[in-house]
Motif scaffolding. Sequence first.
Motif, mmCIF file in Angstrom:
data_model
loop_
_atom_site.group_PDB
_atom_site.id
_atom_site.type_symbol
_atom_site.label_atom_id
_atom_site.label_comp_id
_atom_site.label_asym_id
_atom_site.label_seq_id
_atom_site.Cartn_x
_atom_site.Cartn_y
_atom_site.Cartn_z
ATOM 1 N N ARG A 409 8.814 -5.623 6.697
ATOM 2 C CA ARG A 409 7.787 -5.438 5.673
ATOM 3 C C ARG A 409 6.488 -6.062 6.172
ATOM 4 O O ARG A 409 6.481 -7.199 6.652
ATOM 5 N N HIS A 411 2.387 -6.848 5.091
ATOM 6 C CA HIS A 411 1.409 -6.954 4.006
ATOM 7 C C HIS A 411 0.010 -6.859 4.613
ATOM 8 O O HIS A 411 -0.462 -7.788 5.266
ATOM 9 N N ASP A 413 -2.768 -6.920 3.060
ATOM 10 C CA ASP A 413 -3.738 -7.791 2.397
ATOM 11 C C ASP A 413 -3.677 -9.227 2.901
ATOM 12 O O ASP A 413 -4.681 -9.939 2.893
ATOM 13 N N GLU A 487 5.279 -1.024 3.842
ATOM 14 C CA GLU A 487 3.905 -1.519 3.891
ATOM 15 C C GLU A 487 3.416 -1.854 2.487
ATOM 16 O O GLU A 487 3.532 -1.045 1.570
ATOM 17 N N GLU A 488 2.886 -3.051 2.319
ATOM 18 C CA GLU A 488 2.349 -3.510 1.040
ATOM 19 C C GLU A 488 0.856 -3.796 1.202
ATOM 20 O O GLU A 488 0.347 -3.926 2.315
ATOM 21 N N GLY A 489 0.170 -3.914 0.052
ATOM 22 C CA GLY A 489 -1.267 -4.188 0.095
ATOM 23 C C GLY A 489 -2.034 -3.133 0.860
ATOM 24 O O GLY A 489 -2.946 -3.431 1.637
#
Length: 687
Positions: A409, A411, A413, A487-489
């Motif tokens: 994962r 992020h 951001d 993928e986050e942010g």
Amino acid sequence: MSNLPRSVLSEHFLERMKGRRLVSAVFTTFRFEPGFFEAEVLPVFFDIALSHAPAIKLVQLEEALVSLPGSIAVYYDAHGLVAEGGTAKLDTRRIPIRHPTGIFHPKNVLALVEDVEPGPDGKHGRTLLCACASANLTRAGWWENVEAAHVEEIAEGAHSPLRTSLLRYLDALVAAAEGRRVNDELRATHRAIRDLREFLRGTTQRQETFADVRILPSFHAGEASLPDFLEDATGKLLRGLCLEVISPYFDEGGESAPLKELLTRFAPRETRVFLPRNDRGEALCSEPLFTWLSELPEVSWGTLPSDLLRLGKSEEARQRTVHAKVYRFFEPKRRGREFIFVGSPNLTTAAFRLTGRGGNWETGFLVEVTSESRPDWWLETETRRPPVFSPREETEGAATDGGTQLMLRYHWDTQAAFAFWADATPSPSLSVRHGGVSLLELSSLAPRTWVPLAVEQAQRLETTLHSTSLLEVVGEGPQPGFLLVQEEGMFKRPTLLLDLSAADILRYWALLTVEQRAAFIEARANITGDDDPLITRLAPLPVEATLFDRFAGIFHAFECLDKHVRDALAQKRSREADYRLFGKKYDSLGSLLERVLKDSRAGKGERVDHYVVTLCAKQLLRELGRTAPEYWAEHRDDVRALEAQLVEAAPLREALASGNTEMPAFLDWFERWFIQRAEALPEEEQS
């Protein structure tokens, strides 16, 4: 023979979406082609004109997703990734599921939509589209195979028989994804599911009663065996009817335990089972099974109409693969009751869950069909014995042997990366690779714990994610396994394609509709590369002095941005505000300031224009900080980054003030009044 219901899956959803717009959606699938899903499935749910150029099309979809009120999530079997379909690039969540006793096999589309036009009460009515299908999120599933699907609609505040089973199913998805019991805090992290649950909680459960003329639609969430589900939903209504089965897969061996269970449980008067064949005419079952079924009383093999099986209209067209899963109980040529189960279960022991708690995770709809015509058989009896038998397994084509328990994962951001080992024991040493080159070397990972990666590892992963999110894992089994990075942010992910000028960004903010913005993107895109030497549909627009290059255009553009952000926050679409203000897209406020600073250093453009843009940005930040303090506090670091860009723009003021002794005092006065937002006069004074 009666006419089979025929429809193109994507066209059916397009019809359902007329006059509606997407809010949130949850997709489930066994096999998953992320690139095909983004390029060909997602557009079905957005009523906008898209470019035929793949790169521009992705940018247009990226813009459409920014304006989405909710989220989109895909839950897929961790062993079902199809690497040939291309990588994922858009802001959708991709969540692998590992079903401990079989395969994660549901194929659902749960799309929350709202009416484009408001009703008499001024509200945009919402509806949940619930589809159970046999089609995976792959090119073959949506474009090539013969598949089956059924869609139910649940209106806002409805009295629905599907409410309870759908809520349980959504909770089960969260539990399977996270590997632990579900609570409200955990549900909140799955935003698309949270939106659907909130809608369903506003409905009520309708119970079946003996007074009902028809059997209500029932959702099979995979909790019980399929025969138990059918009997619980219909009582004794299915006994003695004729049975038609369409399934592309069977158990290995000489008998079919699922078919025996159906025959024993429901005692159909006559049964026909589809005989799957490949394009060479070979039967896709074992020879002992073919013989066993052929000798059963009142049971025969069947075939579908030849025109349905051709991939095209010509007689020489390639034969389509039948991937549909249908169980149909009916009275041929009589006006009577007809029941159809459509979904993901094949005619296999694992799909039917006949071994207690073990088996696959399957879903489907049971519906009672009403028609003015008298139903007839869909299958013609097949008496010819195939010359060749080529049995296949239900998991054929999946990366079952090359799967992985590893999850990654990233992020955008925070620029942090994490690894998760899904097994109950520590992992071996693993090598994560892309294109044969080692990207990450991971020593033994603790089980079922998100472990932060080193800064250098996170940076290498970020660099790779600019081109692909599909990676190879070596060291776990005899074959490499595929994983899709979560993928986050994503609002901080750099733009996919465009690099707009400051004037173009201001013009873009002022556009009113999604369609206008899509056309603008296509006109401005200028792509060069090996595959696409030049794929702009329109000639580049001339650069000329217009309203948007001078003050009135600048003020108007910032006013539009301000309204977009305020509307997004008021309607709880904070993700859109994130993109517009703090993101790394071509049209974000940060991108505009970066472009202004770059042009200023290069001596491009008018210094006074650059100066006014920075003053407008200061005013916008000040007003938003005053009117949305909670949101501002949540993004304190992002706000500081924008403020740092404004500090970097200070030489613009100094350049204007130099050479004129009166200019510094004038700018002090000008800025003091400029930053303050003007208040509208009372109506009695507006004359």
